[in-house]
Design a protein around this motif. Structure first.
Motif, mmCIF file in Angstrom:
data_model
loop_
_atom_site.group_PDB
_atom_site.id
_atom_site.type_symbol
_atom_site.label_atom_id
_atom_site.label_comp_id
_atom_site.label_asym_id
_atom_site.label_seq_id
_atom_site.Cartn_x
_atom_site.Cartn_y
_atom_site.Cartn_z
ATOM 1 N N GLU A 257 0.839 -1.195 0.000
ATOM 2 C CA GLU A 257 0.000 0.000 0.000
ATOM 3 C C GLU A 257 0.872 1.244 0.000
ATOM 4 O OE1 GLU A 257 -3.793 -1.722 2.492
ATOM 5 O OE2 GLU A 257 -2.125 -0.869 3.599
ATOM 6 N N ASP A 258 0.390 2.312 -0.633
ATOM 7 C CA ASP A 258 1.035 3.608 -0.630
ATOM 8 C C ASP A 258 0.002 4.626 -0.175
ATOM 9 O OD1 ASP A 258 3.579 2.772 -1.663
ATOM 10 O OD2 ASP A 258 2.698 2.645 -3.649
ATOM 11 N N VAL B 179 -4.648 5.637 2.534
ATOM 12 C CA VAL B 179 -3.778 4.522 2.155
ATOM 13 C C VAL B 179 -4.501 3.720 1.079
ATOM 14 C CG1 VAL B 179 -2.646 2.413 2.949
ATOM 15 C CG2 VAL B 179 -2.713 4.434 4.434
ATOM 16 N N VAL B 180 -3.807 3.512 -0.067
ATOM 17 C CA VAL B 180 -4.400 2.811 -1.205
ATOM 18 C C VAL B 180 -3.482 1.666 -1.606
ATOM 19 C CG1 VAL B 180 -5.208 3.034 -3.580
ATOM 20 C CG2 VAL B 180 -5.429 4.969 -2.012
ATOM 21 N N ARG B 181 -4.045 0.482 -1.771
ATOM 22 C CA ARG B 181 -3.273 -0.673 -2.233
ATOM 23 C C ARG B 181 -2.835 -0.410 -3.660
ATOM 24 N NH1 ARG B 181 -2.450 -5.584 -0.446
ATOM 25 N NH2 ARG B 181 -4.015 -5.384 1.175
ATOM 26 N N ARG B 182 -1.586 -0.737 -3.989
ATOM 27 C CA ARG B 182 -1.105 -0.571 -5.356
ATOM 28 C C ARG B 182 -2.027 -1.317 -6.297
ATOM 29 N NH1 ARG B 182 4.803 -1.851 -3.676
ATOM 30 N NH2 ARG B 182 5.151 -0.010 -2.421
ATOM 31 N N GLY C 219 -5.045 -0.264 -6.751
ATOM 32 C CA GLY C 219 -6.386 0.085 -6.291
ATOM 33 C C GLY C 219 -6.870 1.374 -6.951
#
Length: 74
Positions: free
Chosen positions: A14-15, A63-66, A68
């Protein structure tokens, strides 16, 4: 539009979307930054792949999962 994988590593990692465009319904041009993503200690911009209007799907500092969703383009 999905959050791109900006560096090697765990594809499920996640980023954090640290900044984004002004808001839903904004018009933008191809290549215009849609937001910045915090990747380790670097914050690269995510460019628009085409001109149009953005429907945001991720909030600033979310926070977003790569891979996503971060926005829908129309």
């Amino acid at each position: 539009m999905l959050l791109p994988s900006l560096h090697e590593g765990d594809p499920g990692a996640e980023d954090v979307l640290t900044t984004r465009s002004d808001g839903d319904g904004d018009d933008f041009t191809e290549g215009q930054p849609l937001g910045e993503v915090q990747v380790d200690t670097v914050g690269p911009e995510v460019p628009a792949p085409a001109a149009g209007t953005i429907d945001l799907q991720a909030a600033e500092d979310e926070v977003v999962r790569r891979g996503g969703p971060i926005a829908r383009l129309r």
